[in-house]
Design an enzyme around this catalytic site. Structure first.
Site, PDB file in Angstrom:
ATOM      1  N   CYS A  73      -9.233   1.463   5.953  1.00  0.00           N
ATOM      2  CA  CYS A  73      -8.815   0.085   5.621  1.00  0.00           C
ATOM      3  C   CYS A  73      -7.707  -0.543   6.460  1.00  0.00           C
ATOM      4  O   CYS A  73      -7.914  -1.551   7.131  1.00  0.00           O
ATOM      5  CB  CYS A  73      -8.343   0.018   4.178  1.00  0.00           C
ATOM      6  SG  CYS A  73      -9.472   0.671   2.972  1.00  0.00           S
ATOM      7  N   HIS A 131      -2.387  -4.817   1.981  1.00  0.00           N
ATOM      8  CA  HIS A 131      -2.378  -3.517   2.651  1.00  0.00           C
ATOM      9  C   HIS A 131      -1.907  -3.572   4.104  1.00  0.00           C
ATOM     10  O   HIS A 131      -2.251  -2.723   4.927  1.00  0.00           O
ATOM     11  CB  HIS A 131      -3.789  -2.889   2.599  1.00  0.00           C
ATOM     12  CG  HIS A 131      -3.752  -1.386   2.566  1.00  0.00           C
ATOM     13  ND1 HIS A 131      -4.830  -0.598   2.851  1.00  0.00           N
ATOM     14  CD2 HIS A 131      -2.740  -0.533   2.292  1.00  0.00           C
ATOM     15  CE1 HIS A 131      -4.505   0.668   2.747  1.00  0.00           C
ATOM     16  NE2 HIS A 131      -3.240   0.727   2.402  1.00  0.00           N
TER      17      HIS A 131
END
Ligand SMILES: *[C@@H]1O[C@H](CO)[C@@H](O)[C@H](O)[C@H]1NC(C)=O
Length: 558
Positions: A73, A131
């Protein structure tokens, strides 16, 4: 830098750059999380029902050879938004939970897609998983977004508004801007609603918008709404498939809303996943392996681009493409003038190709990318990288010894079952040499596992652990720092109250009760007006490294 960007953006808006080229289209980038390559109807699943995502794909162009820039990710998202390989900028790991470290996240020196879009006159919104760093400097609102609704970490429990975090020794929250929100029912649906709210806002403002809709689904934990469970789906996949149902509902709601506002034709929608499907229920068939791998199942992702009335529907685009192409493509859509384009981008503008799919013009027949490169220093997993050229792919298992590496012909063998490196040694060597040359310019990770040793040194003239002073009396001290690598060192400092998480806002407790001075000098003088406990943090930083020391200050009434 930031205020320069704002003023320059304002100037550009006033100058009306590009107005003559017609209305700037809105752009929605829907990035889902760990979706299996085969886990949509349009991708061939007969278990997953995704009629609205399928329709989105069929109304536009389906990219068959689209790649995420990394096989998990954080690095994949850093690369998308900075438009550069994660291995070039030291962002090849997920952001560890070092919540106070400014080095953790998409490195601060790199310009981002939303910053470019703001300069081009767009309203910019981020909804969902971030993130890309935790400190205030890394917050979406400080990385180019006018609005943020979502969470800062890599995963979330879909039904909760707050989650206990051991590292914080406190709760972490869903935020709107810097403010916590409660009342989450199911985050996929709440993200859809927030996205619609932002589309409505930009419509009221009469401005084009860029919306990054970063659905966390179907990342683990595998939690769906009860009403989305389909009894016909095998029990071991029922929850996972239910999560995709909520994504499908979101796509439908957003497209209906665009229709209602009459702006569907002027809105480009991209749909993709940040990396391959995970091992908690995703299916990547016919691709080999999963998230975290340099086989196709870790990297090749579903990718659709829809622009009604402009891109021909029902087309398939089979050339190589990477999410790092999104930045230059959006520069084109936003009509950014040549001289203002971000010079560090490594991708290509896909628009000229997409406009010509199915035709036999030179642009339609030429290659988008002679090579696609992945991996490099301190990569994780069984392999360290891969390089693709046309039908050929070399999986780098050992970056020092090509005899261990594997060559595949993806046109004949999409599932990477037959290593051809012994049959085609010349091809394998050539690809290895090209990858090695590319890799020679990559750098070690700036954060995360295998982080390189920080070469900075910092000394403060205040050596006592605690300094007691009275209000109005300035405290000064000196800092001396250097870099073993000889890089230029910049100083800054900040004062904050040692409360880790403020009750009402996101760690928004800096510099209260202080009157003073420069943030970039190595001789620091600070005056406090209110009694209390403070921490002065002196930081030195180069482009790649950062180091700080804290000094405790106790300001006592006279
Ligand atoms: C989440 O969605 C539910 C159901 O629509 C709604 O009641 C709630 O207010 C939403 N929460 C937030 C923070 O918007």
């Amino acid at each position: 830098m930031r205020s320069f960007g704002i003023w320059f953006g304002l100037w550009v808006a006033l100058m009306g750059f590009g107005e003559c080229q017609g209305e700037k289209p809105n752009v929605i980038v829907i990035l889902v999380d760990d979706l299996g390559y085969a886990d949509l109807g349009v991708q061939g699943s007969d278990v997953v029902k995704s009629p609205h995502i399928d329709k989105l794909a069929k109304d536009g162009v389906i990219l068959t050879d689209g790649y995420a820039p990394h096989n998990f990710c954080g690095p994949s998202r850093s690369a998308l938004f900075a438009g550069i390989w994660p291995f070039r900028i030291g962002a090849q790991f997920n952001a560890p939970k070092d919540y106070w470290d400014n080095l953790v996240g998409l490195p601060l020196g790199y310009k981002t897609i939303p910053e470019t879009m703001q300069e081009a006159g767009y309203q910019t919104y981020c909804v969902g998983k971030w993130h890309l760093g935790y400190t205030p400097e890394h917050h979406p609102k400080n990385r180019g977004y006018n609005g943020f609704f979502g969470f800062l970490k890599g995963s979330w429990n879909y039904r909760l508004s707050k989650m206990y975090d051991e590292q914080l020794d406190d709760y972490d929250y869903i935020y709107r801007g810097f403010k916590r929100v409660g009342g989450i029912k199911y985050i996929t649906d709440n993200f859809t609603d927030a996205a619609i709210g932002y589309i409505a806002r930009s419509n009221r403002l009469g401005k084009p918008f860029f919306l990054y809709l970063s659905y966390n689904s179907p990342h683990a934990p595998i939690i769906s709404l009860k009403e989305d469970l389909d009894p016909e789906v095998p029990a071991n996949r029922r929850n996972y498939v239910g999560m995709i149902k909520s994504l499908d509902r979101g796509v439908e709601k957003i497209r209906s809303y665009l229709e209602k506002l009459g702006i569907a034709e002027n809105t480009v929608i991209m749909f993709s996943s940040d990396n391959g499907g995970h091992k908690h229920g995703a299916i990547n068939e016919p691709l080999r392996d999963m998230k975290g791998s340099y086989y196709e199942g870790g990297l090749r992702v579903p990718w659709f681009i829809t622009w009604p009335g402009t891109l021909q529907p029902g087309r398939t685009f089979t050339k190589l493409a990477t999410h790092m192409d999104i930045y230059p493509t959006l520069e084109n859509l936003a009509q950014v003038p040549e001289g203002m384009k971000n010079p560090t981008l490594v991708g290509v503008d896909l628009l000229p190709y997409l406009r010509k799919v199915g035709q036999s013009t030179p642009e339609a027949s030429g290659a988008t990318h002679p090579f696609l490169y992945f991996g490099g220093p301190a990569a994780s997993g069984k392999s360290v990288g891969m390089i693709r050229q046309g039908r050929w792919k070399l999986v780098i298992i050992n970056e020092n010894d090509n005899s261990e590496n594997e060559l595949y012909d993806l046109r004949a063998d999409l599932s990477e079952t037959t290593d051809l490196s012994d049959d085609r040694p010349g091809k394998a060597t050539r690809l290895f040499d090209i990858w090695t040359e590319w890799n020679s310019e990559n750098i070690l990770p700036v954060y995360g596992r295998s982080r390189a040793k920080n070469p900075l040194l910092l000394e403060l003239s205040v050596v006592a652990d605690e300094v007691v002073i009275t209000p109005g009396v300035p405290i000064s001290f000196e800092a001396a720092g250097s870099s073993a690598d000889g890089e230029t060192v910049t100083y800054f400092w900040e004062t904050f109250i040692p409360v880790r998480v403020d009750e009402a806002t996101y760690r928004d407790v800096w510099t209260d009760g202080v009157t003073s001075t420069s943030r970039t000098e190595d001789s620091i003088s600070i005056t406090y007006s209110n009694p209390g406990d403070y921490i002065v943090r002196v930081t030195i930083q180069t482009e790649r490294w950062q180091l700080w020391e804290d000094v405790q200050i106790q300001v006592v009434p006279e």
